[in-house]
Scaffold this active site. Sequence first.
Site, PDB file in Angstrom:
ATOM      1  N   ARG A 179       6.916  16.175 -14.560  1.00  0.00           N
ATOM      2  CA  ARG A 179       6.029  15.709 -13.483  1.00  0.00           C
ATOM      3  C   ARG A 179       6.763  15.668 -12.138  1.00  0.00           C
ATOM      4  NH1 ARG A 179       3.505  11.551 -17.257  1.00  0.00           N
ATOM      5  NH2 ARG A 179       4.563   9.784 -16.317  1.00  0.00           N
ATOM      6  N   ARG A 183      13.829  19.977  -5.460  1.00  0.00           N
ATOM      7  CA  ARG A 183      13.640  20.889  -4.323  1.00  0.00           C
ATOM      8  C   ARG A 183      14.951  21.156  -3.597  1.00  0.00           C
ATOM      9  NH1 ARG A 183       9.115  17.310  -2.621  1.00  0.00           N
ATOM     10  NH2 ARG A 183       7.317  17.999  -3.829  1.00  0.00           N
ATOM     11  N   ARG A 255       3.118   0.596 -23.195  1.00  0.00           N
ATOM     12  CA  ARG A 255       4.023  -0.166 -22.337  1.00  0.00           C
ATOM     13  C   ARG A 255       3.146  -0.997 -21.410  1.00  0.00           C
ATOM     14  NH1 ARG A 255       8.979  -0.680 -23.836  1.00  0.00           N
ATOM     15  NH2 ARG A 255       9.825  -0.769 -21.724  1.00  0.00           N
ATOM     16  N   ARG A 285      11.294  -0.907 -10.072  1.00  0.00           N
ATOM     17  CA  ARG A 285      11.059  -0.621  -8.658  1.00  0.00           C
ATOM     18  C   ARG A 285      10.500  -1.842  -7.940  1.00  0.00           C
ATOM     19  NH1 ARG A 285       5.830   3.545  -9.040  1.00  0.00           N
ATOM     20  NH2 ARG A 285       4.547   2.214 -10.340  1.00  0.00           N
ATOM     21  N   GLU A 306       8.759  -4.809 -10.236  1.00  0.00           N
ATOM     22  CA  GLU A 306       8.042  -4.302 -11.416  1.00  0.00           C
ATOM     23  C   GLU A 306       8.970  -4.182 -12.630  1.00  0.00           C
ATOM     24  OE1 GLU A 306       5.426  -1.105 -10.159  1.00  0.00           O
ATOM     25  OE2 GLU A 306       5.612  -0.183 -12.124  1.00  0.00           O
ATOM     26  N   TYR A 354      -2.248   9.305 -20.514  1.00  0.00           N
ATOM     27  CA  TYR A 354      -1.950   8.954 -19.130  1.00  0.00           C
ATOM     28  C   TYR A 354      -2.799   9.872 -18.243  1.00  0.00           C
ATOM     29  CZ  TYR A 354      -0.035   8.010 -14.699  1.00  0.00           C
ATOM     30  OH  TYR A 354       0.053   7.638 -13.379  1.00  0.00           O
ATOM     31  N   ASP A 356      -4.125  10.596 -14.253  1.00  0.00           N
ATOM     32  CA  ASP A 356      -4.169  10.259 -12.836  1.00  0.00           C
ATOM     33  C   ASP A 356      -5.620  10.074 -12.428  1.00  0.00           C
ATOM     34  OD1 ASP A 356      -1.567  10.003 -11.898  1.00  0.00           O
ATOM     35  OD2 ASP A 356      -1.282  12.177 -11.775  1.00  0.00           O
TER      36      ASP A 356
HETATM   37  P1  FAD Z   1      -9.193   1.588 -16.206  1.00  0.00           P
HETATM   38  O1  FAD Z   1      -8.919   1.586 -14.756  1.00  0.00           O
HETATM   39  O2  FAD Z   1      -8.163   1.024 -17.116  1.00  0.00           O
HETATM   40  O3  FAD Z   1     -10.576   0.837 -16.451  1.00  0.00           O
HETATM   41  C1  FAD Z   1     -11.023   0.416 -17.721  1.00  0.00           C
HETATM   42  C2  FAD Z   1     -11.811  -0.864 -17.551  1.00  0.00           C
HETATM   43  O4  FAD Z   1     -12.403  -1.216 -18.794  1.00  0.00           O
HETATM   44  C3  FAD Z   1     -10.952  -2.058 -17.148  1.00  0.00           C
HETATM   45  O5  FAD Z   1     -11.432  -2.659 -15.969  1.00  0.00           O
HETATM   46  C4  FAD Z   1     -11.069  -3.023 -18.343  1.00  0.00           C
HETATM   47  O6  FAD Z   1     -11.092  -4.387 -17.948  1.00  0.00           O
HETATM   48  C5  FAD Z   1     -12.393  -2.611 -18.952  1.00  0.00           C
HETATM   49  N1  FAD Z   1     -12.492  -2.916 -20.377  1.00  0.00           N
HETATM   50  C6  FAD Z   1     -11.617  -2.595 -21.358  1.00  0.00           C
HETATM   51  N2  FAD Z   1     -12.061  -3.034 -22.547  1.00  0.00           N
HETATM   52  C7  FAD Z   1     -13.237  -3.649 -22.322  1.00  0.00           C
HETATM   53  C8  FAD Z   1     -14.175  -4.309 -23.169  1.00  0.00           C
HETATM   54  N3  FAD Z   1     -14.009  -4.405 -24.500  1.00  0.00           N
HETATM   55  N4  FAD Z   1     -15.282  -4.864 -22.598  1.00  0.00           N
HETATM   56  C9  FAD Z   1     -15.480  -4.775 -21.255  1.00  0.00           C
HETATM   57  N5  FAD Z   1     -14.622  -4.145 -20.410  1.00  0.00           N
HETATM   58  C10 FAD Z   1     -13.513  -3.589 -20.947  1.00  0.00           C
HETATM   59  N6  FAD Z   1      -3.210   7.473 -10.754  1.00  0.00           N
HETATM   60  C11 FAD Z   1      -3.065   8.223  -9.635  1.00  0.00           C
HETATM   61  O7  FAD Z   1      -3.809   9.186  -9.445  1.00  0.00           O
HETATM   62  N7  FAD Z   1      -2.111   7.896  -8.687  1.00  0.00           N
HETATM   63  C12 FAD Z   1      -1.263   6.843  -8.841  1.00  0.00           C
HETATM   64  O8  FAD Z   1      -0.427   6.586  -7.974  1.00  0.00           O
HETATM   65  C13 FAD Z   1      -1.402   6.044 -10.017  1.00  0.00           C
HETATM   66  N8  FAD Z   1      -0.584   4.992 -10.207  1.00  0.00           N
HETATM   67  C14 FAD Z   1      -0.700   4.266 -11.342  1.00  0.00           C
HETATM   68  C15 FAD Z   1       0.159   3.196 -11.524  1.00  0.00           C
HETATM   69  C16 FAD Z   1       0.096   2.434 -12.674  1.00  0.00           C
HETATM   70  C17 FAD Z   1       1.036   1.282 -12.851  1.00  0.00           C
HETATM   71  C18 FAD Z   1      -0.848   2.775 -13.684  1.00  0.00           C
HETATM   72  C19 FAD Z   1      -0.902   1.993 -14.966  1.00  0.00           C
HETATM   73  C20 FAD Z   1      -1.734   3.821 -13.496  1.00  0.00           C
HETATM   74  C21 FAD Z   1      -1.669   4.587 -12.333  1.00  0.00           C
HETATM   75  N9  FAD Z   1      -2.555   5.630 -12.100  1.00  0.00           N
HETATM   76  C22 FAD Z   1      -2.409   6.400 -10.967  1.00  0.00           C
HETATM   77  C23 FAD Z   1      -3.642   5.964 -13.072  1.00  0.00           C
HETATM   78  C24 FAD Z   1      -4.969   5.230 -12.762  1.00  0.00           C
HETATM   79  O9  FAD Z   1      -4.770   3.839 -12.849  1.00  0.00           O
HETATM   80  C25 FAD Z   1      -6.026   5.701 -13.769  1.00  0.00           C
HETATM   81  O10 FAD Z   1      -6.278   7.071 -13.566  1.00  0.00           O
HETATM   82  C26 FAD Z   1      -7.380   4.973 -13.691  1.00  0.00           C
HETATM   83  O11 FAD Z   1      -7.241   3.586 -13.608  1.00  0.00           O
HETATM   84  C27 FAD Z   1      -8.207   5.310 -14.918  1.00  0.00           C
HETATM   85  O12 FAD Z   1      -9.484   4.713 -14.815  1.00  0.00           O
HETATM   86  P2  FAD Z   1     -10.291   4.287 -16.122  1.00  0.00           P
HETATM   87  O13 FAD Z   1     -11.626   3.838 -15.642  1.00  0.00           O
HETATM   88  O14 FAD Z   1     -10.231   5.346 -17.146  1.00  0.00           O
HETATM   89  O15 FAD Z   1      -9.463   3.056 -16.740  1.00  0.00           O
HETATM   90  N1  UDP Z   2      11.707   8.683 -13.381  1.00  0.00           N
HETATM   91  C1  UDP Z   2      13.037   8.363 -13.311  1.00  0.00           C
HETATM   92  N2  UDP Z   2      13.532   7.865 -12.139  1.00  0.00           N
HETATM   93  C2  UDP Z   2      12.767   7.656 -11.054  1.00  0.00           C
HETATM   94  C3  UDP Z   2      11.404   7.986 -11.133  1.00  0.00           C
HETATM   95  C4  UDP Z   2      10.899   8.498 -12.315  1.00  0.00           C
HETATM   96  O1  UDP Z   2      13.760   8.496 -14.271  1.00  0.00           O
HETATM   97  O2  UDP Z   2      13.291   7.171 -10.025  1.00  0.00           O
HETATM   98  C5  UDP Z   2      11.198   9.197 -14.667  1.00  0.00           C
HETATM   99  C6  UDP Z   2      10.499   8.119 -15.505  1.00  0.00           C
HETATM  100  O3  UDP Z   2      10.814   8.328 -16.867  1.00  0.00           O
HETATM  101  C7  UDP Z   2       9.033   8.372 -15.236  1.00  0.00           C
HETATM  102  C8  UDP Z   2       9.008   9.908 -15.089  1.00  0.00           C
HETATM  103  O4  UDP Z   2      10.249  10.226 -14.439  1.00  0.00           O
HETATM  104  O5  UDP Z   2       8.201   7.935 -16.285  1.00  0.00           O
HETATM  105  C9  UDP Z   2       7.858  10.451 -14.277  1.00  0.00           C
HETATM  106  O6  UDP Z   2       7.879   9.888 -12.971  1.00  0.00           O
HETATM  107  P1  UDP Z   2       6.587   9.354 -12.262  1.00  0.00           P
HETATM  108  O7  UDP Z   2       6.893   8.956 -10.899  1.00  0.00           O
HETATM  109  O8  UDP Z   2       5.488  10.342 -12.510  1.00  0.00           O
HETATM  110  O9  UDP Z   2       6.377   8.004 -13.088  1.00  0.00           O
HETATM  111  P2  UDP Z   2       5.157   7.245 -13.686  1.00  0.00           P
HETATM  112  O10 UDP Z   2       3.932   7.658 -12.924  1.00  0.00           O
HETATM  113  O11 UDP Z   2       5.205   7.628 -15.130  1.00  0.00           O
HETATM  114  O12 UDP Z   2       5.524   5.806 -13.450  1.00  0.00           O
END
Ligand code: FAD
Ligand code: UDP
Length: 389
Positions: A179, A183, A255, A285, A306, A354, A356
């Site tokens: 991912r 560069r 996780r 981070r 975090e 996972y 996005d």
């Molecule tokens: P969710 O957002 O998880 O929504 C599911 C919902 O269902 C929740 O609100 C939950 O409460 C509800 N639910 C679950 N079970 C029940 C139940 N039994 N009854 C009623 N409600 C329920 N994507 C990016 O593109 N860019 C980013 O920078 C990025 N950063 C991220 C950072 C983190 C730490 C994480 C974890 C994810 C990140 N993502 C990012 C991914 C992004 O969060 C997801 O793509 C998106 O949230 C998925 O939406 P969803 O609706 O499938 O799931």
């Molecule tokens: N990663 C790392 N060091 C960093 C950033 C990312 O080792 O400073 C690794 C880590 O295992 C992470 C993966 O690269 O899960 C992909 O990075 P990304 O930023 O996409 O992380 P995520 O969205 O999974 O948190």
Amino acid sequence: MSGKYLMVGAGLSGAVIGRCLAEAGHAVDVVDSRDHIGGNCHTKRDEKTDVMVHIYGPHIFHTDDEEVWDYVNRFERFMPYKNRVKTTSKNASGERGVFSLPINLHTINQFFGKTLNPEEAATFIAEEQADLSIEKPETFEEQALRFVGKDLYEAFFKGYTIKQWGMAPSELPASILKRLPVRFNYDDNYFFHKYQGMPENGYTSMIEKILDHENINVKLSTTFTREMSVHYDHVFYSGPLDGYFEYELGRLGYRTLDFERFTFEGDFQGCAVMNYGEEEVPYTRITEHKHFSPWESHAGSVCYREYSRAAEPADIPYYPIRQVKEKELLNAYVSLAETTSGVTFVGRLGTYRYLDMDVTIREALDTAKSFMSLQNSGQAAKPFFVSVI
Ligand code: FAD
Ligand code: UDP
């Protein structure tokens, strides 16, 4: 003929599928166990500082998908935003410093104390750092050793990945590291997608507008139970796949993240995301949320330290682990789901992947479309519209 549908989850998956069905004239109920919409993309202004906080961790929107980009811009104005990540670690001589990510020419020159140009840097990495004996990298560690070599791997990836995933990089698939680009120029944009931005008023405002339709009825603080299904023609479930079956085959591994929130008067770290590569630093981070809205100005600051750990039953599931053990259990749940009618599993938790945000929206749009075309041709809906395994 119009139907009555239930969306479990008011995140992006539930909102986008719900909107498509509502626009086609169907009645849609959306339930979420949380007391807010937005799922994990939920954003909220901090009362004291007025900073827009990404409550469940930082979210940056990036995509190559034109239709998805148009879709989000239909509901919210996107402000220009480039994700530029820094990392604190030790250089090749063991001195602590701040470096640029993803690994680029600046990182390489700073880390090794050199002044290489792009071509020299590529030759230096290939001839003096990379382990070219690894022909087909399969693990995260092999991928890193093959493309950047031991020194950069140990400084920037090894410790971070052990903290993030709770296991050795030799146990993780190469795909996780793929991912991140390497560069040989000074481009420090973390993503390489055509479109990147941040919703002007946060993701929750955008999702609120997606859900704002006369055929959509949202009920918060309402947890789905399977008995609810009898009131609907079909259920779209974006909760955890194993949760739907009350964990009868066991729990899929995730996780989870702990966010240690703190406030600061002024600018705490000068950037939105500072990673910590060293294993001894217990957090992965620190994010400083006001830098996600660079068009705004705030005196105070809200930051998250975090920490990542294995999810216990009561924790929020964030990252699916998808090791061999989990994939076997996933297979068993998928077989169970395929014999269950009246429900389609969607989104990050429903398909245990996972995803996005842009991919979540793309799949939600496609799911709604495929579902309606099957309905129109009188065929039964599918439990999954994507390959989950
Ligand atoms: P969710 O957002 O998880 O929504 C599911 C919902 O269902 C929740 O609100 C939950 O409460 C509800 N639910 C679950 N079970 C029940 C139940 N039994 N009854 C009623 N409600 C329920 N994507 C990016 O593109 N860019 C980013 O920078 C990025 N950063 C991220 C950072 C983190 C730490 C994480 C974890 C994810 C990140 N993502 C990012 C991914 C992004 O969060 C997801 O793509 C998106 O949230 C998925 O939406 P969803 O609706 O499938 O799931
Ligand atoms: N990663 C790392 N060091 C960093 C950033 C990312 O080792 O400073 C690794 C880590 O295992 C992470 C993966 O690269 O899960 C992909 O990075 P990304 O930023 O996409 O992380 P995520 O969205 O999974 O948190």
